[in-house]
Scaffold this active site. Structure first.
Site, PDB file in Angstrom:
ATOM      1  CE  LYS A  80      -0.377  -0.247   5.040  1.00 36.00           C
ATOM      2  NZ  LYS A  80      -1.152  -0.878   6.132  1.00 36.00           N
ATOM      3  NE  ARG A 178      -7.046   0.006  10.572  1.00 24.66           N
ATOM      4  CZ  ARG A 178      -5.810  -0.174  10.117  1.00 24.66           C
ATOM      5  NH1 ARG A 178      -4.930   0.831  10.166  1.00 24.66           N
ATOM      6  NH2 ARG A 178      -5.426  -1.326   9.613  1.00 24.66           N
ATOM      7  CG  HIS A 207      -4.105  -4.552  11.520  1.00 25.29           C
ATOM      8  ND1 HIS A 207      -2.933  -5.175  11.162  1.00 25.29           N
ATOM      9  CD2 HIS A 207      -3.820  -3.224  11.546  1.00 25.29           C
ATOM     10  CE1 HIS A 207      -1.993  -4.261  10.976  1.00 25.29           C
ATOM     11  NE2 HIS A 207      -2.496  -3.079  11.209  1.00 25.29           N
ATOM     12  NE  ARG A 263      -2.576  -8.212   7.604  1.00 23.90           N
ATOM     13  CZ  ARG A 263      -3.352  -8.623   8.615  1.00 23.90           C
ATOM     14  NH1 ARG A 263      -4.060  -9.734   8.510  1.00 23.90           N
ATOM     15  NH2 ARG A 263      -3.436  -7.914   9.705  1.00 23.90           N
ATOM     16  CE1 TYR A 306      11.732  32.235   2.828  1.00 25.15           C
ATOM     17  CE2 TYR A 306      11.790  29.830   2.884  1.00 25.15           C
ATOM     18  CZ  TYR A 306      11.578  31.014   2.192  1.00 25.15           C
ATOM     19  OH  TYR A 306      11.202  30.978   0.882  1.00 25.15           O
ATOM     20  CB  CYS A 353      13.476  26.152   1.945  1.00 20.39           C
ATOM     21  SG  CYS A 353      14.736  27.239   2.626  1.00 20.39           S
ATOM     22  CG  MET A 354       7.911  23.785  -0.631  1.00 20.06           C
ATOM     23  SD  MET A 354       6.702  24.696  -1.586  1.00 20.06           S
ATOM     24  CE  MET A 354       5.793  25.567  -0.332  1.00 20.06           C
ATOM     25  CG  ASP A 355      10.898  24.073  -3.412  1.00 19.53           C
ATOM     26  OD1 ASP A 355       9.978  23.240  -3.441  1.00 19.53           O
ATOM     27  OD2 ASP A 355      10.709  25.303  -3.435  1.00 19.53           O
TER      28      ASP A 355
HETATM   29  C1  LIG Z   1      -0.401  -1.766   6.907  1.00 24.44           C
HETATM   30  C2  LIG Z   1      -0.924  -3.053   7.354  1.00 24.44           C
HETATM   31  C3  LIG Z   1      -0.071  -4.149   7.554  1.00 24.44           C
HETATM   32  C4  LIG Z   1       1.429  -4.042   7.491  1.00 24.44           C
HETATM   33  O1  LIG Z   1       1.893  -3.555   8.734  1.00 24.44           O
HETATM   34  P1  LIG Z   1       3.478  -3.544   9.063  1.00 24.44           P
HETATM   35  O2  LIG Z   1       3.546  -3.021  10.438  1.00 24.44           O
HETATM   36  O3  LIG Z   1       4.086  -2.597   8.079  1.00 24.44           O
HETATM   37  O4  LIG Z   1       3.947  -4.924   8.899  1.00 24.44           O
HETATM   38  C5  LIG Z   1      -0.649  -5.368   7.834  1.00 24.44           C
HETATM   39  N1  LIG Z   1      -1.982  -5.512   7.939  1.00 24.44           N
HETATM   40  C6  LIG Z   1      -2.831  -4.470   7.792  1.00 24.44           C
HETATM   41  C7  LIG Z   1      -4.301  -4.688   7.938  1.00 24.44           C
HETATM   42  C8  LIG Z   1      -2.334  -3.201   7.508  1.00 24.44           C
HETATM   43  O5  LIG Z   1      -3.186  -2.176   7.386  1.00 24.44           O
END
Ligand SMILES: *Cc1c(COP(=O)(O)O)cnc(C)c1O
Length: 420
Positions: A80, A178, A207, A263, A306, A353-355
């Site tokens: 993601k 969540r 999770h 995961r 700045y 700065c920004m850039d």
């Molecule tokens: C982002 C996410 C993960 C990965 O988490 P890490 O801490 O980067 O391993 C796993 N499961 C769910 C549902 C997530 O949203």
């Protein structure tokens, strides 16, 4: 060959309007640039700031997780947010070639990006997308997480109307609060929607809120609730499919949470979510580089940037790099972080700065210390390794009061990415 002037709308009539005055003389109006040649100017030469992603580090990290969790279960690569800023398509392909089986993203568009990048593995969205996106899920074979009956029914009916199945993973809320169906309501939920012939339960997951925290009472409670939810489905004769709950921290720290799939997120990018995961060896994949764009001696008491908050104490030079907070070099790091030049740490000074940002070079000769002579065009490392020095996302995150995840994603905002 198209005329680049037309592409950019540099109509000659504009000259009279005084907007574009590139033409020195009337004969010059026939000038045109070859877009193919222009395209050959590398990203690194358009702006002297870029990120590098070491795909070998990603391979190393995926292999390390695979070794730790064993071969008997699936490995899901969380890609993601453009693979935590590392580039989703490249990271996904690299992970799949190194032993990952499954992918997860946060949004429908992230899933589509993978499919358009010719990624074939199963893709799970880690949340329930809007029902209006259902045709995209079906067209691109992207699995949603499901936790509302309205979505489940609409998804099933849409799939049915195309003669397709509607695969999904059931998200269970075990305490993070969540998303997800409450752990003690999953059976009711499945009975409510399960009549639909197209619905195809491919997995059940939850999770953890505290897998990376020292204290683990809440974590254990979540484990029990998840087990209870899965058991209730099995007892009712419902096959839960792939059972998964472990993020990076849990999958390394708590072998009992590995179930059918783990995961992996942050560990794949080379960072430890907590000290307990240090038993596996990880390599950070991302580094941030820039070239010096300006060098100047700074007389005593002159300020920089700045607000002129930093003042020269004499015998210093400062140089400028074209990396700023719009690139993820967070302004709250101002005056508190270093960059690497010639394998040495130098202090960033003045407000970022920004850039752009400025760096101090002490020009005093002290003992045997090597005298630095920074030149325009020299390379500087903002994050990463140079010589035997290293500035990690962990270090920057600690100074900024955040986590490595946000540091890496920030650096992906604007700088070009080079794979090495
Ligand atoms: C982002 C996410 C993960 C990965 O988490 P890490 O801490 O980067 O391993 C796993 N499961 C769910 C549902 C997530 O949203």
């Amino acid at each position: 060959m198209s005329d680049i002037r037309n592409t950019f709308g540099y109509a000659t009539s504009r000259k009279q309007e005084g907007i574009f005055q590139y033409t020195r003389q009337d004969e010059g109006e026939g000038v045109s640039f070859d877009p193919d040649k222009l395209a050959l100017i590398p990203e690194k030469d358009r702006r002297w700031a870029w990120t590098e992603v070491d795909l070998n580090a990603i391979r190393h990290n995926v292999a390390a997780v695979r070794r730790e969790v064993g071969s008997g279960r699936r490995l899901l690569a969380v890609v993601k947010a453009d693979a935590y800023g590392h580039g989703a398509v490249k990271v996904a392909k690299t992970a799949l070639n190194t032993g990952a089986d499954y992918l997860a993203v946060a949004t429908v568009n992230e899933g589509i990006q993978l499919r358009e990048g010719l990624v074939n593995a199963p893709i799970l969205i880690l949340a329930e997308p809007p029902a209006s996106s259902i045709p995209l899920l079906l067209a691109y074979k992207i699995m949603p997480s499901v936790y509302t009956a309205e979505f489940a029914i609409q998804y099933a009916e849409a799939a049915d109307s195309y003669g397709l199945r509607a695969p999904f993973h059931l998200a269970v809320n075990t305490g993070m609060n969540r998303i997800g169906v409450r752990y003690d309501e999953v059976l009711t939920f499945m009975r409510q929607v399960g009549f639909h012939r197209a619905l195809d339960l491919q997995g059940v997951f939850t999770h953890f809120a505290t897998a990376d925290c020292p204290e683990n009472m809440d974590f254990i409670r979540q484990c029990h609730r998840f087990q209870e939810a899965v058991d209730s489905l099995r007892a009712a004769g419902i096959d839960p499919g792939l059972v998964h709950c472990a993020n990076s921290a849990a999958s390394i720290r708590y072998p009992d949470t590995r179930f059918d799939m783990v995961r992996m997120g942050i560990v794949m990018y080379g960072y430890h979510p907590c000290p307990e995961t240090r038993k596996i060896d990880l390599r950070p994949a991302m580094s941030v580089h820039a070239r010096i764009t300006d060098v100047r001696p700074l007389p005593m008491s002159e300020g920089v940037g700045y607000g002129l908050h930093y003042r020269s104490r004499g015998s210093v030079k400062t140089f400028t790099i074209p990396v700023g907070y719009a690139d993820g070099y967070m302004r709250c790091l101002s005056g508190k972080t270093d960059v690497l030049y010639n394998g040495k740490r130098l202090r960033q000074v003045g407000n970022i700065c920004m850039d752009q940002a400025m760096v101090e070079v002490d020009m005093r000769t002290i003992g045997l210390r090597e005298k630095l002579d920074p030149q325009v065009g020299d390379e500087v490392v903002v994050m990463g390794r140079q010589g035997d020095q290293q500035i990690t996302a962990t270090e920057l995150a600690r100074i900024a009061g955040t986590i490595e995840y946000e540091v890496c994603i920030g650096f992906a905002h604007r700088m070009p990415r080079i794979y090495v």
